[in-house]
Design a protein around this motif. Structure first.
Motif, PDB file in Angstrom:
ATOM      1  N   ASP A  13       0.853  -1.175   0.000  1.00 42.26           N
ATOM      2  CA  ASP A  13       0.000   0.000   0.000  1.00 42.26           C
ATOM      3  C   ASP A  13       0.895   1.234   0.000  1.00 42.26           C
ATOM      4  O   ASP A  13       2.039   1.182   0.482  1.00 42.26           O
ATOM      5  CB  ASP A  13      -0.887   0.024   1.251  1.00 42.26           C
ATOM      6  CG  ASP A  13      -1.938  -1.076   1.245  1.00 42.26           C
ATOM      7  OD1 ASP A  13      -2.340  -1.503   0.145  1.00 42.26           O
ATOM      8  OD2 ASP A  13      -2.348  -1.501   2.334  1.00 42.26           O
ATOM      9  N   LEU A  14       0.382   2.329  -0.532  1.00 43.78           N
ATOM     10  CA  LEU A  14       1.160   3.566  -0.500  1.00 43.78           C
ATOM     11  C   LEU A  14       1.460   3.925   0.950  1.00 43.78           C
ATOM     12  O   LEU A  14       0.604   3.803   1.822  1.00 43.78           O
ATOM     13  CB  LEU A  14       0.380   4.706  -1.153  1.00 43.78           C
ATOM     14  CG  LEU A  14       0.125   4.598  -2.649  1.00 43.78           C
ATOM     15  CD1 LEU A  14      -0.722   5.771  -3.116  1.00 43.78           C
ATOM     16  CD2 LEU A  14       1.416   4.520  -3.436  1.00 43.78           C
ATOM     17  N   ALA A  15       2.674   4.361   1.191  1.00 43.38           N
ATOM     18  CA  ALA A  15       3.084   4.812   2.518  1.00 43.38           C
ATOM     19  C   ALA A  15       3.249   6.319   2.469  1.00 43.38           C
ATOM     20  O   ALA A  15       4.002   6.832   1.644  1.00 43.38           O
ATOM     21  CB  ALA A  15       4.378   4.135   2.936  1.00 43.38           C
ATOM     22  N   PHE A  16       2.544   7.031   3.314  1.00 43.57           N
ATOM     23  CA  PHE A  16       2.639   8.482   3.380  1.00 43.57           C
ATOM     24  C   PHE A  16       3.601   8.828   4.512  1.00 43.57           C
ATOM     25  O   PHE A  16       3.316   8.568   5.677  1.00 43.57           O
ATOM     26  CB  PHE A  16       1.264   9.107   3.580  1.00 43.57           C
ATOM     27  CG  PHE A  16       0.352   8.858   2.409  1.00 43.57           C
ATOM     28  CD1 PHE A  16       0.365   9.708   1.315  1.00 43.57           C
ATOM     29  CD2 PHE A  16      -0.477   7.751   2.377  1.00 43.57           C
ATOM     30  CE1 PHE A  16      -0.446   9.470   0.211  1.00 43.57           C
ATOM     31  CE2 PHE A  16      -1.297   7.498   1.292  1.00 43.57           C
ATOM     32  CZ  PHE A  16      -1.276   8.357   0.208  1.00 43.57           C
ATOM     33  N   LEU A  17       4.750   9.383   4.150  1.00 44.77           N
ATOM     34  CA  LEU A  17       5.827   9.643   5.093  1.00 44.77           C
ATOM     35  C   LEU A  17       5.845  11.105   5.487  1.00 44.77           C
ATOM     36  O   LEU A  17       5.769  11.976   4.631  1.00 44.77           O
ATOM     37  CB  LEU A  17       7.168   9.249   4.476  1.00 44.77           C
ATOM     38  CG  LEU A  17       7.235   7.867   3.829  1.00 44.77           C
ATOM     39  CD1 LEU A  17       8.590   7.661   3.165  1.00 44.77           C
ATOM     40  CD2 LEU A  17       6.942   6.777   4.843  1.00 44.77           C
ATOM     41  N   GLY A  18       5.982  11.360   6.765  1.00 40.81           N
ATOM     42  CA  GLY A  18       6.009  12.736   7.251  1.00 40.81           C
ATOM     43  C   GLY A  18       7.422  13.200   7.546  1.00 40.81           C
ATOM     44  O   GLY A  18       8.319  12.412   7.817  1.00 40.81           O
ATOM     45  N   GLY A  19       7.608  14.491   7.485  1.00 40.32           N
ATOM     46  CA  GLY A  19       8.888  15.083   7.844  1.00 40.32           C
ATOM     47  C   GLY A  19       9.976  14.847   6.819  1.00 40.32           C
ATOM     48  O   GLY A  19       9.787  14.196   5.807  1.00 40.32           O
TER      49      GLY A  19
END
Length: 99
Positions: A13-19
């Motif tokens: 699944d798409l991983a939404f990464l922060g920072g």
């Protein structure tokens, strides 16, 4: 930032990464998203392809990939045409901006 991976018989699944991303965050992403896919596939001769940004080619990332028995495909820098994920990003980008 969005991260994704796929192979001949699966995808994550798409991983939404922060920072801001760095080597430790990159290895955390691989551990949490790539390794479950790799373990599901099985086998020993797994090869991984990434772009050649510094966080992907750092010693920490190389050591992590080696510890997981993942071989990184050798390919020239600045060659997105050789990386299949770039086609996925192009399709997604066109879908997002068509509205």
């Amino acid at each position: 930032m969005v991260w994704a991976a796929f192979c001949f018989n699966g995808q994550v699944d798409l991983a939404f990464l922060g920072g801001r991303q760095n080597s430790p965050k990159s290895t955390e992403t691989l551990e949490n998203h790539l390794m479950p896919l790799a373990e599901n596939i099985g086998g020993r001769n797994r090869e991984y392809q990434h772009d050649n940004v510094p966080i992907h080619t750092s010693n920490a990332t190389k050591n992590y990939l080696n510890s997981k028995n993942l071989t990184v495909l050798e390919w020239p820098p600045m060659s997105p045409d050789l990386n299949p994920i770039e086609n996925v990003w192009d399709i997604i980008s066109r879908k997002v901006y068509e509205n």
